[in-house]
Scaffold this active site. Structure first.
Site, PDB file in Angstrom:
ATOM      1  N   GLU A 264      54.998  58.116  -3.715  1.00  0.00           N
ATOM      2  CA  GLU A 264      54.619  56.725  -3.373  1.00  0.00           C
ATOM      3  C   GLU A 264      53.107  56.688  -3.456  1.00  0.00           C
ATOM      4  OE1 GLU A 264      56.406  54.062  -2.142  1.00  0.00           O
ATOM      5  OE2 GLU A 264      58.226  54.887  -1.261  1.00  0.00           O
ATOM      6  N   CYS A 298      48.370  50.357   0.828  1.00  0.00           N
ATOM      7  CA  CYS A 298      48.777  50.409  -0.582  1.00  0.00           C
ATOM      8  C   CYS A 298      49.209  49.023  -1.043  1.00  0.00           C
ATOM      9  CB  CYS A 298      49.910  51.412  -0.760  1.00  0.00           C
ATOM     10  SG  CYS A 298      51.269  51.117   0.378  1.00  0.00           S
TER      11      CYS A 298
HETATM   12  P1  NAD Z   1      45.243  61.453  -0.713  1.00  0.00           P
HETATM   13  O1  NAD Z   1      45.984  61.498  -1.996  1.00  0.00           O
HETATM   14  O2  NAD Z   1      43.797  61.796  -0.718  1.00  0.00           O
HETATM   15  O3  NAD Z   1      45.908  62.414   0.371  1.00  0.00           O
HETATM   16  C1  NAD Z   1      47.248  62.280   0.741  1.00  0.00           C
HETATM   17  C2  NAD Z   1      47.752  63.592   1.291  1.00  0.00           C
HETATM   18  O4  NAD Z   1      47.799  64.562   0.248  1.00  0.00           O
HETATM   19  C3  NAD Z   1      46.876  64.193   2.376  1.00  0.00           C
HETATM   20  O5  NAD Z   1      47.702  64.712   3.383  1.00  0.00           O
HETATM   21  C4  NAD Z   1      46.131  65.297   1.638  1.00  0.00           C
HETATM   22  O6  NAD Z   1      45.693  66.348   2.452  1.00  0.00           O
HETATM   23  C5  NAD Z   1      47.188  65.775   0.672  1.00  0.00           C
HETATM   24  N1  NAD Z   1      46.704  66.490  -0.515  1.00  0.00           N
HETATM   25  C6  NAD Z   1      45.493  66.390  -1.117  1.00  0.00           C
HETATM   26  N2  NAD Z   1      45.455  67.188  -2.207  1.00  0.00           N
HETATM   27  C7  NAD Z   1      46.654  67.809  -2.290  1.00  0.00           C
HETATM   28  C8  NAD Z   1      47.233  68.740  -3.213  1.00  0.00           C
HETATM   29  N3  NAD Z   1      46.562  69.197  -4.257  1.00  0.00           N
HETATM   30  N4  NAD Z   1      48.489  69.147  -3.004  1.00  0.00           N
HETATM   31  C9  NAD Z   1      49.208  68.673  -1.946  1.00  0.00           C
HETATM   32  N5  NAD Z   1      48.709  67.795  -1.041  1.00  0.00           N
HETATM   33  C10 NAD Z   1      47.453  67.360  -1.218  1.00  0.00           C
HETATM   34  O7  NAD Z   1      45.474  59.979  -0.148  1.00  0.00           O
HETATM   35  P2  NAD Z   1      44.804  59.313   1.121  1.00  0.00           P
HETATM   36  O8  NAD Z   1      43.379  59.003   0.810  1.00  0.00           O
HETATM   37  O9  NAD Z   1      45.131  60.079   2.341  1.00  0.00           O
HETATM   38  O10 NAD Z   1      45.643  57.928   1.221  1.00  0.00           O
HETATM   39  C11 NAD Z   1      45.306  56.775   0.544  1.00  0.00           C
HETATM   40  C12 NAD Z   1      46.207  56.585  -0.660  1.00  0.00           C
HETATM   41  O11 NAD Z   1      47.566  56.549  -0.266  1.00  0.00           O
HETATM   42  C13 NAD Z   1      45.954  55.263  -1.359  1.00  0.00           C
HETATM   43  O12 NAD Z   1      45.914  55.460  -2.745  1.00  0.00           O
HETATM   44  C14 NAD Z   1      47.166  54.430  -0.981  1.00  0.00           C
HETATM   45  O13 NAD Z   1      47.475  53.417  -1.893  1.00  0.00           O
HETATM   46  C15 NAD Z   1      48.219  55.477  -0.921  1.00  0.00           C
HETATM   47  N6  NAD Z   1      49.361  54.988  -0.143  1.00  0.00           N
HETATM   48  C16 NAD Z   1      50.503  54.636  -0.784  1.00  0.00           C
HETATM   49  C17 NAD Z   1      51.578  54.128  -0.071  1.00  0.00           C
HETATM   50  C18 NAD Z   1      52.860  53.714  -0.764  1.00  0.00           C
HETATM   51  O14 NAD Z   1      53.843  53.472  -0.075  1.00  0.00           O
HETATM   52  N7  NAD Z   1      52.903  53.597  -2.080  1.00  0.00           N
HETATM   53  C19 NAD Z   1      51.477  53.985   1.307  1.00  0.00           C
HETATM   54  C20 NAD Z   1      50.286  54.340   1.917  1.00  0.00           C
HETATM   55  C21 NAD Z   1      49.235  54.846   1.197  1.00  0.00           C
END
Ligand code: NAD
Length: 539
Positions: A264, A298
């Site tokens: 997502e 999001c």
């Molecule tokens: P992010 O991608 O920076 O981090 C998300 C998670 O992934 C964190 O827990 C992080 O530690 C982990 N992570 C980072 N690198 C990784 C790797 N290489 N392998 C595994 N895990 C890893 O996102 P963010 O800044 O925390 O959140 C914001 C983003 O989330 C925005 O783009 C938003 O649109 C999206 N989002 C989407 C939805 C949806 O339902 N589509 C809902 C909420 C947020």
């Protein structure tokens, strides 16, 4: 103001939190190091949270694997009774949860209560009351002539160990949307909350404390390296919510390991405002959809396409409503400096590209208090209209008509949610079918993420994972088909030996079922009966 808190393994607070974070986890190796945490100026610093060493993640998964087998044996009704208790805990701790999310992420208390507490009570109710029926075996119709003595049933089995990796923007609601159905379905979960909201992650896990056997739910705290270690630790499914760049890395890592994933990702949601809308409702709805959670959703409205006929009136009203918003009361501060810098970059580029700021504007460099900002944007090829901004900025684009609005909406590489604002519901339903979005709301925006029975999904760069509804349960389980054969025959028609009678039977069957005229089919039926009798006699 944003500051960094070092997580120290010896700190009493850290140890207490580590326990709360992992109700059934072993004491994993902890490591000291910088751990991003938002500690708003003037307030007491938040508790420290110890990080899990990436090397310790595999052990959590191994324990989860053992625990999962026993958990899946617990009758689903009993699992539901245990997890139903989470609702009472959530509601009893409503104020504590809202206060923590406010402090950790900057969300107004009201928003935290409405988005992070109340819908989760509905979520627990929905899943605990429907899970038995949703997991019930379903029969498969089998033709008794072609398949005599056979019955088939589909079971929905747990995947096994689920890795749940979540972002910071809804640090309680997003994890719970997967945790509750995943656990009810008989999975074990290793949960990695965002490093920006580790305390909220620990709180989520503490809601299950004492309800689950050891190892069924554990928490791995830390950043991307811990997330990557979890993906690599031999899990059976990765459920990820977060940014596109991280989602792609996880997709590649999972593809290499043939681990299924549910992604997502980001959004660039549009609101399409048509000439016949209820203008006051549309303006209020769009302003809320753009600025709730300081635009860090999001499903934030990040583009408005308004029909020319009402554009001036709509813009005037949206700007007036935006100017009424009280900083820190209606719109909280942004959560991270990194995101605030992206928002500033998009805003500055849009202004360079000819956009006119009508309300708000960038705050002093380094400030997280980004005011809600409205712009009139004359062109589409600027990052503010192409990339995910994830902040309190609302660009409004005037379009000729609904056709242009739909074409522009669908041209995005993101496709999460879209709203249509119009009094003509019939037309809206027809337009909705043409929109490239996983969720379309008519005269509303965004809130459907709170409805546990409504699927939340996207396409393109928004990812195609599904949260909520039985469609999400389909991802958290795998179908198992069980065939029961009570035939007394010593062999099947299609078993060895392959003989001329079998060959004649096969081709006669093809002609009987089609591929020949009426006369040909009757002749084939006669051939079939003769060949079948020979075959049944063992020839
Ligand atoms: P992010 O991608 O920076 O981090 C998300 C998670 O992934 C964190 O827990 C992080 O530690 C982990 N992570 C980072 N690198 C990784 C790797 N290489 N392998 C595994 N895990 C890893 O996102 P963010 O800044 O925390 O959140 C914001 C983003 O989330 C925005 O783009 C938003 O649109 C999206 N989002 C989407 C939805 C949806 O339902 N589509 C809902 C909420 C947020």
């Amino acid at each position: 103001m944003e500051s960094k808190t070092a997580a120290l393994p010896h700190a009493g607070g850290a140890a207490a939190n580590a326990d709360a974070a992992a109700p059934s986890a072993p004491r994993t190796e902890q490591r000291a190091g910088p751990f991003q945490a938002r500690t708003p100026g003037g307030e007491e610093p938040l508790d420290e949270i110890a990080e899990t060493a990436p090397g310790a993640v595999r052990e959590l998964v191994a324990r989860a694997r053992v625990a999962q087998v026993a958990w899946a044996e617990v009758p689903v009704g009993e699992r539901a009774e245990l997890i139903a208790k989470v609702k009472k805990r959530l509601l009893a701790r409503a104020e504590e949860i809202a206060a923590l999310v406010h402090r950790e992420c900057g969300k107004p208390i009201e928003e935290a209560a409405l988005a992070e507490v109340l819908p989760n009570a509905d979520l627990v109710d929905y899943w605990t009351s429907s899970i038995e029926e949703l997991l019930d075996e379903s029969p498969v119709d089998l033709d008794p002539i072609a398949y005599p003595g056979k019955t088939g049933r589909i079971r929905r089995d747990p995947r096994g160990v689920v890795a749940l990796i979540t972002p910071w923007n809804y640090p309680v609601a997003i994890p719970l949307r997967t945790l509750v159905p995943a656990l009810l379905a008989g999975n074990a979960v290793v949960f990695k909350p965002s490093e920006v909201a580790p305390r909220s992650g620990a709180l989520v896990a503490s809601l299950f404390e004492g309800l689950l056997p050891d190892g069924v739910l554990s928490v791995a705290q830390g950043g991307g390296d811990v997330g990557a270690a979890l993906v690599d630790a031999g899990v059976d499914l990765v459920v990820f919510t977060g940014g596109v760049a991280t989602g792609k890395k996880i997709a590649v890592a999972c593809a290499e390991r043939l681990v299924p994933t549910s992604l997502e990702l980001g959004g660039k949601d549009s609101a399409v405002v048509l000439g016949d809308c209820d203008l006051e409702r549309a303006a209020r709805g769009v302003v809320w959809g753009a600025f709730t959670n300081a635009g860090q959703s999001c499903a934030s409205i990040e583009r408005v396409y308004v029909e020319q006929a009402i554009a001036d009136r709509f813009i005037t009203r949206a700007v007036a409503l935006t100017r009424e918003l009280r900083p820190g009361v209606d719109v909280g501060a942004m959560t991270t400096a990194r995101q605030a810098a992206i928002v500033r970059r998009h805003l500055e580029a849009a202004v360079d590209d000819g956009a006119e700021i009508l309300a708000g504007g960038a705050p002093p460099e380094g400030s997280l208090a980004f005011p809600p900002t409205v712009l009139r944007a004359p062109r589409e090829d600027t990052p503010l209209l192409q990339e995910e901004t994830f902040g309190p900025v609302l660009p409004i684009v005037v379009v000729k008509d609904a056709e242009e609005a739909i074409a522009r909406t669908n041209a995005s590489r993101f496709a999460l949610t879209t709203s249509l604002w119009t009094r003509s519901h019939e037309r809206a339903h027809a337009l909705a079918r043409r929109l490239r979005a996983g969720v379309v709301t008519i005269n509303n925006h965004g809130f459907t993420g709170a409805l546990p029975a409504a699927p939340w999904t996207g396409a393109g760069d928004s990812g195609s994972g599904v949260t909520s509804s039985p469609h999400a349960l389909a991802e958290l389980t795998r179908p198992r088909f069980v065939l029961d054969d009570r035939s007394r025959a010593k062999r099947e028609l299609w078993w060895y030996p392959y003989t001329p009678a079998l060959r004649t039977t096969a081709f006669a069957m093809a002609r009987v079922r089609g591929g020949a005229g009426l006369f040909g089919r009757v002749r084939a039926l006669v051939e079939l009966v003769a060949a079948l009798s020979r075959r049944l006699l063992g020839r």
